[in-house]
Write an enzyme that holds these catalytic residues in place. Structure first.
Site, PDB file in Angstrom:
ATOM      1  N   SER A   7       0.836  -1.194   0.000  1.00 55.86           N
ATOM      2  CA  SER A   7       0.000   0.000   0.000  1.00 55.86           C
ATOM      3  C   SER A   7       0.872   1.245   0.000  1.00 55.86           C
ATOM      4  CB  SER A   7      -0.899   0.019   1.239  1.00 55.86           C
ATOM      5  OG  SER A   7      -1.544   1.265   1.351  1.00 55.86           O
ATOM      6  N   HIS A  32      -1.337  -1.225  -4.238  1.00 55.51           N
ATOM      7  CA  HIS A  32      -2.597  -0.863  -3.587  1.00 55.51           C
ATOM      8  C   HIS A  32      -2.624   0.638  -3.312  1.00 55.51           C
ATOM      9  CE1 HIS A  32      -6.171  -1.842  -1.147  1.00 55.51           C
ATOM     10  NE2 HIS A  32      -5.761  -0.869  -0.342  1.00 55.51           N
ATOM     11  N   ASP A  34      -4.917   3.591  -1.501  1.00 59.58           N
ATOM     12  CA  ASP A  34      -6.003   3.931  -0.583  1.00 59.58           C
ATOM     13  C   ASP A  34      -6.476   5.353  -0.856  1.00 59.58           C
ATOM     14  OD1 ASP A  34      -6.278   1.585   1.172  1.00 59.58           O
ATOM     15  OD2 ASP A  34      -4.213   2.028   1.739  1.00 59.58           O
ATOM     16  N   MET A  36      -8.893   8.324   0.138  1.00 60.81           N
ATOM     17  CA  MET A  36      -9.683   8.832   1.261  1.00 60.81           C
ATOM     18  C   MET A  36     -10.062  10.291   1.008  1.00 60.81           C
ATOM     19  SD  MET A  36      -7.420   7.356   4.426  1.00 60.81           S
ATOM     20  CE  MET A  36      -6.550   5.786   4.299  1.00 60.81           C
ATOM     21  N   HIS A  65      -8.741   1.318  -3.673  1.00 63.07           N
ATOM     22  CA  HIS A  65      -9.711   1.122  -2.593  1.00 63.07           C
ATOM     23  C   HIS A  65     -10.356   2.473  -2.292  1.00 63.07           C
ATOM     24  CE1 HIS A  65     -10.190   0.283   2.026  1.00 63.07           C
ATOM     25  NE2 HIS A  65     -11.361   0.442   1.414  1.00 63.07           N
ATOM     26  N   MET A  67     -12.341   4.741  -0.270  1.00 65.41           N
ATOM     27  CA  MET A  67     -12.903   5.085   1.036  1.00 65.41           C
ATOM     28  C   MET A  67     -13.449   6.500   0.951  1.00 65.41           C
ATOM     29  SD  MET A  67     -10.027   3.466   3.580  1.00 65.41           S
ATOM     30  CE  MET A  67      -8.666   3.495   2.417  1.00 65.41           C
ATOM     31  N   MET A 136     -11.497  -5.319   5.893  1.00 64.90           N
ATOM     32  CA  MET A 136     -10.668  -4.389   6.650  1.00 64.90           C
ATOM     33  C   MET A 136     -10.366  -4.986   8.025  1.00 64.90           C
ATOM     34  SD  MET A 136      -9.962  -1.877   4.721  1.00 64.90           S
ATOM     35  CE  MET A 136      -9.118  -0.914   5.988  1.00 64.90           C
ATOM     36  N   ASP A 174      -6.774  -6.038   4.503  1.00 68.00           N
ATOM     37  CA  ASP A 174      -6.000  -4.800   4.599  1.00 68.00           C
ATOM     38  C   ASP A 174      -6.005  -4.297   6.034  1.00 68.00           C
ATOM     39  OD1 ASP A 174      -4.848  -2.308   4.349  1.00 68.00           O
ATOM     40  OD2 ASP A 174      -6.318  -1.515   2.942  1.00 68.00           O
TER      41      ASP A 174
END
Length: 217
Positions: A7, A32, A34, A36, A65, A67, A136, A174
């Site tokens: 990540s 990966h 993330d 947000m 991913h 979020m 998660m 994750d």
């Protein structure tokens, strides 16, 4: 085949392409990302522009991913930026089946994410349509958190459901993945292991990647 997905949330963004090169040398299978937005989770990271830069830096699949609030509004942007996997949260998406179909129609693999407190049973009606499910094992929003042990039960439940329903989706996990717990995570039925601090927080990023990969090979 089990896969290691470093990540980049934990990477040094001042030299991101080199950091990605280190994990490639170490045998990483997926990168990966993330995403947000400071609304769905209490943090802000980056958007499609950075994913596009990652795409230029690697030929590995990119796992995005989301979020974020209203992820349907941004799926196409991330696919156009180079994402190969896109996952959305069950807790945020109202019309989950439609979102899964949209991701797949755009040419990416579609995944659904469950927060630690969300039961696996909430996915019963969509499992036949997804390419992967992301569990998660920390509360989303920050890197470097401690692994929540009870999430191993969710991985096991999901693996059992996959077998009973004769499906082939991958199980991803994750949060808090380290060399000390990755084997028991694998034993529970996990296929894709997202690791941030336990890779990018080490002096030798390539060696840390290789160590995790060897432990589940």
């Amino acid at each position: 085949m089990r896969k290691i997905a470093p990540s980049i949330l934990a990477a040094d963004f001042s030299n991101l392409s080199q950091q990605i090169r280190y994990v490639e040398i170490g045998g990483a299978d997926i990168i990966h990302c993330d995403i947000m937005d400071g609304k769905f989770v209490p943090n802000i990271t980056f958007g499609p522009v950075v994913v596009k830069a990652v795409r230029k830096a690697t030929k590995l699949p990119i796992d995005v991913h989301l979020m974020i609030k209203d992820p349907d509004n941004f799926i196409e942007d991330f696919v156009n930026a180079g994402a190969n996997y896109i996952s959305v949260h069950q807790e945020e998406v109202v019309h989950l089946n439609r979102t899964i179909v949209k991701i797949k129609d755009l040419g990416a693999k579609a995944g659904v994410v469950l927060n630690p407190s969300t039961p696996v049973s909430t996915l019963t009606e969509v499992l036949e349509f997804v390419d992967f499910v992301l569990i998660m094992s920390v509360n989303p929003g920050f890197g470097g958190q401690k692994f929540i042990e009870s999430t191993l039960n969710k991985v096991s439940q999901l693996a059992k459901m996959r077998e009973e329903m004769n499906l082939s989706f991958e199980i991803e996990l994750d949060g808090g993945v380290t060399s000390k717990n990755i084997q028991k995570i694998a034993a529970a039925g996990c296929d894709i292991f997202v690791a941030g601090s336990s890779i990018f927080g080490q002096d030798n990023i390539s060696a840390a990647t290789t160590e995790l990969k060897n432990l589940v090979s």
